[in-house]
Design an enzyme around this catalytic site. Structure first.
Site, PDB file in Angstrom:
ATOM      1  N   ALA A   1      52.208  80.476  -8.631  1.00 27.17           N
ATOM      2  CA  ALA A   1      51.682  79.215  -9.142  1.00 27.17           C
ATOM      3  C   ALA A   1      51.134  79.496 -10.534  1.00 27.17           C
ATOM      4  CB  ALA A   1      50.608  78.670  -8.214  1.00 27.17           C
ATOM      5  N   ILE A   2      52.029  79.443 -11.502  1.00 31.30           N
ATOM      6  CA  ILE A   2      51.697  79.785 -12.888  1.00 31.30           C
ATOM      7  C   ILE A   2      51.535  78.479 -13.670  1.00 31.30           C
ATOM      8  CG2 ILE A   2      52.504  81.005 -14.960  1.00 31.30           C
ATOM      9  CD1 ILE A   2      52.034  82.931 -12.634  1.00 31.30           C
TER      10      ILE A   2
ATOM     11  N   THR B   1      77.776  77.672  -8.649  1.00 29.77           N
ATOM     12  CA  THR B   1      77.302  77.856 -10.028  1.00 29.77           C
ATOM     13  C   THR B   1      76.844  79.301 -10.263  1.00 29.77           C
ATOM     14  OG1 THR B   1      75.154  76.954  -9.344  1.00 29.77           O
ATOM     15  CG2 THR B   1      76.699  75.427 -10.389  1.00 29.77           C
TER      16      THR B   1
ATOM     17  N   GLU C   1      68.076  83.422  -9.843  1.00 27.99           N
ATOM     18  CA  GLU C   1      68.981  82.976  -8.771  1.00 27.99           C
ATOM     19  C   GLU C   1      70.393  83.555  -8.942  1.00 27.99           C
ATOM     20  OE1 GLU C   1      68.771  78.880  -6.936  1.00 27.99           O
ATOM     21  OE2 GLU C   1      70.595  78.632  -8.149  1.00 27.99           O
TER      22      GLU C   1
HETATM   23  N1  UDP Z   1      56.891  78.494 -11.638  1.00 33.30           N
HETATM   24  C1  UDP Z   1      55.530  78.445 -11.953  1.00 33.30           C
HETATM   25  N2  UDP Z   1      55.131  77.918 -13.148  1.00 33.30           N
HETATM   26  C2  UDP Z   1      56.008  77.408 -14.044  1.00 33.30           C
HETATM   27  C3  UDP Z   1      57.388  77.441 -13.720  1.00 33.30           C
HETATM   28  C4  UDP Z   1      57.791  77.978 -12.496  1.00 33.30           C
HETATM   29  O1  UDP Z   1      54.693  78.884 -11.170  1.00 33.30           O
HETATM   30  O2  UDP Z   1      55.576  76.939 -15.110  1.00 33.30           O
HETATM   31  C5  UDP Z   1      57.302  79.134 -10.366  1.00 33.30           C
HETATM   32  C6  UDP Z   1      56.985  78.233  -9.167  1.00 33.30           C
HETATM   33  O3  UDP Z   1      56.707  79.044  -8.051  1.00 33.30           O
HETATM   34  C7  UDP Z   1      58.275  77.491  -9.008  1.00 33.30           C
HETATM   35  C8  UDP Z   1      59.295  78.577  -9.300  1.00 33.30           C
HETATM   36  O4  UDP Z   1      58.701  79.336 -10.367  1.00 33.30           O
HETATM   37  O5  UDP Z   1      58.406  76.933  -7.717  1.00 33.30           O
HETATM   38  C9  UDP Z   1      60.688  78.095  -9.707  1.00 33.30           C
HETATM   39  O6  UDP Z   1      60.615  77.070 -10.668  1.00 33.30           O
HETATM   40  P1  UDP Z   1      60.968  75.567 -10.287  1.00 33.30           P
HETATM   41  O7  UDP Z   1      60.439  75.259  -8.945  1.00 33.30           O
HETATM   42  O8  UDP Z   1      60.492  74.679 -11.410  1.00 33.30           O
HETATM   43  O9  UDP Z   1      62.561  75.583 -10.233  1.00 33.30           O
HETATM   44  P2  UDP Z   1      63.492  74.485  -9.495  1.00 33.30           P
HETATM   45  O10 UDP Z   1      63.163  74.545  -8.033  1.00 33.30           O
HETATM   46  O11 UDP Z   1      63.142  73.139 -10.091  1.00 33.30           O
HETATM   47  O12 UDP Z   1      64.869  74.922  -9.783  1.00 33.30           O
HETATM   48  C1  GAL Z   2      69.809  72.857  -8.829  1.00 33.93           C
HETATM   49  C2  GAL Z   2      68.459  73.556  -8.762  1.00 33.93           C
HETATM   50  C3  GAL Z   2      68.456  74.756  -9.675  1.00 33.93           C
HETATM   51  C4  GAL Z   2      69.631  75.649  -9.371  1.00 33.93           C
HETATM   52  C5  GAL Z   2      70.903  74.858  -9.464  1.00 33.93           C
HETATM   53  C6  GAL Z   2      72.112  75.725  -9.149  1.00 33.93           C
HETATM   54  O1  GAL Z   2      69.874  71.844  -7.867  1.00 33.93           O
HETATM   55  O2  GAL Z   2      67.441  72.672  -9.171  1.00 33.93           O
HETATM   56  O3  GAL Z   2      67.275  75.478  -9.523  1.00 33.93           O
HETATM   57  O4  GAL Z   2      69.498  76.180  -8.082  1.00 33.93           O
HETATM   58  O5  GAL Z   2      70.855  73.764  -8.561  1.00 33.93           O
HETATM   59  O6  GAL Z   2      73.274  75.033  -9.491  1.00 33.93           O
END
Ligand code: UDP
Ligand code: GAL
Ligand code: MN
Length: 348
Positions: free
Chosen positions: A117-118, A240, A298
């Site tokens: 949690a940044i 992807t 990822e």
């Molecule tokens: N995260 C955070 N601060 C930030 C950006 C990301 O703590 O400013 C951490 C947080 O745990 C988050 C994870 O990195 O759940 C992945 O980022 P995010 O959830 O935004 O990615 P998404 O699920 O939208 O692809």
């Molecule tokens: C989105 C997701 C991203 C990444 C991507 C992969 O739905 O928000 O974090 O996983 O898919 O294509």
């Protein structure tokens, strides 16, 4: 010949010295695991302090009554429940939680849950922790490890018995991509510093989430990944993955099993240590070569899990986005779901 009193005393002195030294060096590590041990080589430290292969021993169960597994009746006909390398794919209907709970309770398993949690993402912690208390590993020992740069903003959430929260203060990063990617390095770092000594299994998850149904010991295994909810029905060509050969995360179109999420993986501490260290190394190599993989950590996780087949795969029940994908019938339970967020607003 009887040794003289003096020489007896002197001959004991080196022994006493070694005893005291032994207690100082090893006693500290064992009795107060929060005090870092005197540095040894990381691999030595790991082997020495690692806990026994957890949750994987054959245990003697008490007498139990439950429905008979029927060999001619598949648990699910609508989904794949086993990978070609014979790892279970975990769907509702494929497991009996009472049996699994008995097995893992008898081994007094401790599960670590790491979450970052940044910056502004601290706002997600309250709901995350409150719902984890209701649904995550209920009845088992749990350590939450909250990595944050804003310890003062971490909410106080009442925790059940056998459950504790550990705050780990870490620096933030300017780019959200770096926040996301650095998780691999920090998790790998803390595996050596404390996880190997404190827990049997580690789960590493996104924080912008809430638990809405059971997530328990059925997921525990030496190495597991989770099917991305956006790609479980897709062909490998449509995944992807990183497609540029210059990247360490590169996967060509004719390879790939599944598309795994960056937001939920785990396993035994030693396997998570290997995975996170390898992904961190690969991301550093990419950086040195002036390339960043399309989906950051990822993409590297996907490359790692292609080469190191997971021993369990979690179905998209374990990470779902209802706002984006609705609730298809094949998902009998939505266990851990995305909390809607405004990317622009929360990341800056
Ligand atoms: N995260 C955070 N601060 C930030 C950006 C990301 O703590 O400013 C951490 C947080 O745990 C988050 C994870 O990195 O759940 C992945 O980022 P995010 O959830 O935004 O990615 P998404 O699920 O939208 O692809
Ligand atoms: C989105 C997701 C991203 C990444 C991507 C992969 O739905 O928000 O974090 O996983 O898919 O294509
Ligand atoms: Mn997320």
């Amino acid at each position: 010949m009887e040794p003289s009193g003096k020489s007896k005393c002197c001959s004991l002195r080196p022994l006493t010295f070694f005893l005291v030294a032994f207690l100082l060096v090893f006693g500290m590590g064992v009795l107060s695991p929060r005090i870092p041990m005197l540095r040894t080589r990381p691999e030595e430290e790991g082997i020495e302090a690692d806990r026994k292969p957890p949750g994987m021993q054959v245990v003697k169960l008490p007498r139990m009554l439950y429905p008979q597994p029927a060999v001619l009746t598949p648990s699910r006909k609508d989904v794949l429940v086993l990978t070609p390398w014979l790892a279970p794919i975990v769907w509702e209907g494929t497991f009996n939680i009472d049996i699994l709970n008995e097995q893992f309770r008898l081994q007094n398993v401790t599960v670590g849950l790491t979450v970052f949690a940044i910056k502004k993402y601290v706002v997600f912690l309250k709901l995350f922790l409150e719902t984890a208390e209701q649904h995550f590993m209920v009845g088992h020992r749990v350590n939450y490890y909250v990595f944050t740069d804003r310890p003062a903003d971490v909410p106080r959430v009442a925790l059940g018995e056998g459950r504790r929260l550990v705050l780990l203060q870490v620096p933030g990063a300017a780019r959200w991509q770096d926040v996301s990617m650095r998780r691999m390095q920090m998790i790998s770092d803390f595996c050596e510093r404390r996880f190997l000594r404190e827990v049997d299994f580690l789960m590493c998850v996104d924080v912008d989430m809430r638990f809405r149904d059971h997530v328990g010991v059925e997921i525990l295994s030496p190495l597991f990944g989770t099917l991305h909810p956006g790609f479980y029905g897709a062909t490998r060509q449509a995944f992807t993955y990183e497609r540029r050969p210059q990247s360490q995360a590169y996967i060509p179109p004719d390879q790939g099993d599944f598309y795994y999420l960056g937001g939920f993986f785990g396993g035994s501490v030693s396997e998570v240590h290997r995975l996170t260290a390898a992904c961190h190394q690969a991301m550093m190599a990419d950086r040195a070569n002036g390339i960043e993989a399309v989906w950051h950590d990822e993409s590297h996780l996907n490359r790692y899990l292609l080469d190191h087949k997971p021993t369990k795969v979690l179905s998209p029940e374990y990470l779902w986005d209802e706002q984006l994908l609705g609730w298809p019938a094949v998902m009998r339970k939505l266990r851990f779901v995305a909390v809607p967020k405004n990317h622009q607003q929360i990341r800056n």
